[in-house]
Design a protein around this motif. Structure first.
Motif, mmCIF file in Angstrom:
data_model
loop_
_atom_site.group_PDB
_atom_site.id
_atom_site.type_symbol
_atom_site.label_atom_id
_atom_site.label_comp_id
_atom_site.label_asym_id
_atom_site.label_seq_id
_atom_site.Cartn_x
_atom_site.Cartn_y
_atom_site.Cartn_z
ATOM 1 N N LYS A 23 0.839 -1.215 0.000
ATOM 2 C CA LYS A 23 0.000 0.000 0.000
ATOM 3 C C LYS A 23 0.866 1.254 0.000
ATOM 4 C CE LYS A 23 -2.190 -1.554 3.659
ATOM 5 N NZ LYS A 23 -1.737 -2.960 3.689
ATOM 6 N N ASP A 25 1.362 3.506 2.151
ATOM 7 C CA ASP A 25 0.676 4.686 2.666
ATOM 8 C C ASP A 25 1.624 5.512 3.529
ATOM 9 O OD1 ASP A 25 -1.271 6.537 3.266
ATOM 10 O OD2 ASP A 25 -2.170 5.349 4.865
ATOM 11 N N THR A 53 1.134 -1.097 -6.389
ATOM 12 C CA THR A 53 0.293 -0.653 -5.282
ATOM 13 C C THR A 53 -1.152 -0.558 -5.751
ATOM 14 O OG1 THR A 53 0.108 0.995 -3.521
ATOM 15 C CG2 THR A 53 0.660 1.825 -5.715
ATOM 16 N N ARG A 56 -6.637 2.330 -3.652
ATOM 17 C CA ARG A 56 -7.326 2.516 -2.376
ATOM 18 C C ARG A 56 -6.882 1.393 -1.445
ATOM 19 N NH1 ARG A 56 -12.887 1.448 -5.293
ATOM 20 N NH2 ARG A 56 -11.491 1.999 -7.007
ATOM 21 N N HIS A 57 -7.115 1.588 -0.162
ATOM 22 C CA HIS A 57 -6.812 0.522 0.793
ATOM 23 C C HIS A 57 -7.774 -0.640 0.524
ATOM 24 C CE1 HIS A 57 -6.050 -1.643 4.479
ATOM 25 N NE2 HIS A 57 -5.182 -0.725 4.887
ATOM 26 N N SER A 60 -11.092 -0.733 2.275
ATOM 27 C CA SER A 60 -12.169 0.199 1.924
ATOM 28 C C SER A 60 -13.257 -0.501 1.125
ATOM 29 C CB SER A 60 -11.618 1.381 1.122
ATOM 30 O OG SER A 60 -11.155 0.965 -0.158
ATOM 31 N N CYS A 67 -11.578 0.237 7.882
ATOM 32 C CA CYS A 67 -10.529 0.759 7.007
ATOM 33 C C CYS A 67 -9.904 2.006 7.625
ATOM 34 C CB CYS A 67 -11.109 1.108 5.635
ATOM 35 S SG CYS A 67 -9.878 1.728 4.473
ATOM 36 N N ALA A 70 -6.307 7.295 5.265
ATOM 37 C CA ALA A 70 -5.030 7.347 4.551
ATOM 38 C C ALA A 70 -4.145 8.465 5.103
ATOM 39 C CB ALA A 70 -5.265 7.564 3.062
#
Length: 311
Positions: A23, A25, A53, A56-57, A60, A67, A70
């Motif tokens: 991810k 992030d 990647t 979105r997570h 989510s 979730c 971010a």
């Protein structure tokens, strides 16, 4: 760095590549350690270092109720990755179709067909494919059959602790921006647009740039902060307040305001980026304007000292 929007945007014949998936992030020190390993190993083998990647997570879509927020937007993440020597970042749209891919299908479609992966870096807890069925051992088996090696990533630690996005969110949620910066390897930041406010600050001699609540990045806890404000590529010292300004009645719920120190600037409609340096104090309900102005004057003086020490 080339930004690739989905596997269909990967040009024919791309690669051969060294790949890591995550991810990313915040693109924090842990991520930068991963990228350093990726880039070094790719250089040794003559491969293109590539990050895979998601837009979105995954939670989510799969479990939105848990979730996490971010730390950075997709645009901020792309800019941070572009500061590294990664050759390309492939951003996959995380859909139910992607989530339903079996591990073998994911490896074939993304790593083999799209990226011609010859080396894949992954952590011991790496999971992929439908319901996380794929493990690091699955990846090794698939790599042996499809022509790529798998390297187990080493954890990056700060003061003996593994760096994680969860830690950074916890620090920001508590207003601990210095602690968050120590794990990010940079100052935490948000980006937005300056909008019109109610002009209370201007009336008392402390005009503020009011940020549109629809902002990029993780906004830290309510309070007053020493910060840098970037507008049109110029950096200004700023006193930033986050909260509902309890001294005045009728102020809408949470807002973010930046008082630019020692400068008069019309910034309405402009993009603004705030970098949080230090936390000063919580939001306080003052007993009248005189007490508020005295506090704001003291805040500005203290923030000048903090920023001067950081310059």
């Amino acid at each position: 760095m080339r930004l690739l929007d989905g596997v269909r945007s990967v040009p024919p014949g791309f690669g051969p590549s060294a790949v890591t998936i995550g991810k990313f992030d915040g693109v924090h020190l842990g991520h930068r350690g991963v990228l350093a390993q990726l880039i070094a190993l790719a250089a040794d083998r003559g491969l293109a270092p590539v990050v895979v990647t998601f837009d979105r997570h995954p939670l989510s879509l799969l479990r939105p109720e848990v979730c996490p927020e971010a730390i950075v937007s997709n645009e901020q993440r792309a800019a941070l990755l572009a500061e590294t020597d990664v050759a390309a970042t492939l951003v996959l749209e995380f859909t139910r179709e992607l989530a339903a891919l079996e591990p073998t299908e994911f490896v074939q479609q993304v790593l083999v067909d799209a990226l011609d992966a010859r080396l894949v870096l992954a952590g011991a807890d790496f999971r992929f494919g439908h319901r996380g069925a794929g493990t690091i051992d699955t990846l090794r088996d698939l790599g042996a059959a499809r022509g790529f090696d798998v390297v187990l990533l080493e954890d990056v630690r700060v003061d003996g602790a593994r760096v994680s996005s969860t830690q950074i969110r916890d620090h920001l949620a508590a207003g601990e921006v210095r602690d968050a910066a120590a794990l990010l390897g940079r100052l935490p930041r948000v980006r937005s647009t300056v909008v019109h406010g109610d002009a209370i600050g201007r009336e008392i001699g402390f005009p503020t740039a009011n940020l549109d609540p629809a902002m990029e990045g993780f906004l830290p806890a309510d309070g007053v902060y020493a910060a840098w404000a970037w507008i049109d590529g110029v950096r200004y010292g700023a006193a930033v307040s986050i909260g509902n300004n309890p001294t005045f009645d009728g102020v809408p719920a949470r807002r973010t305001e930046a008082h630019l120190l020692d400068v008069s600037l019309d910034a309405y409609g402009k993009s603004i980026e705030l970098e949080f340096v230090d936390y000063l104090r919580p939001m306080v309900k003052f007993d009248g304007l005189d007490a508020l102005i005295a506090a704001l004057t003291a805040d500005a003086a203290r923030i000048r000292e903090i920023l001067a020490a950081e310059s």
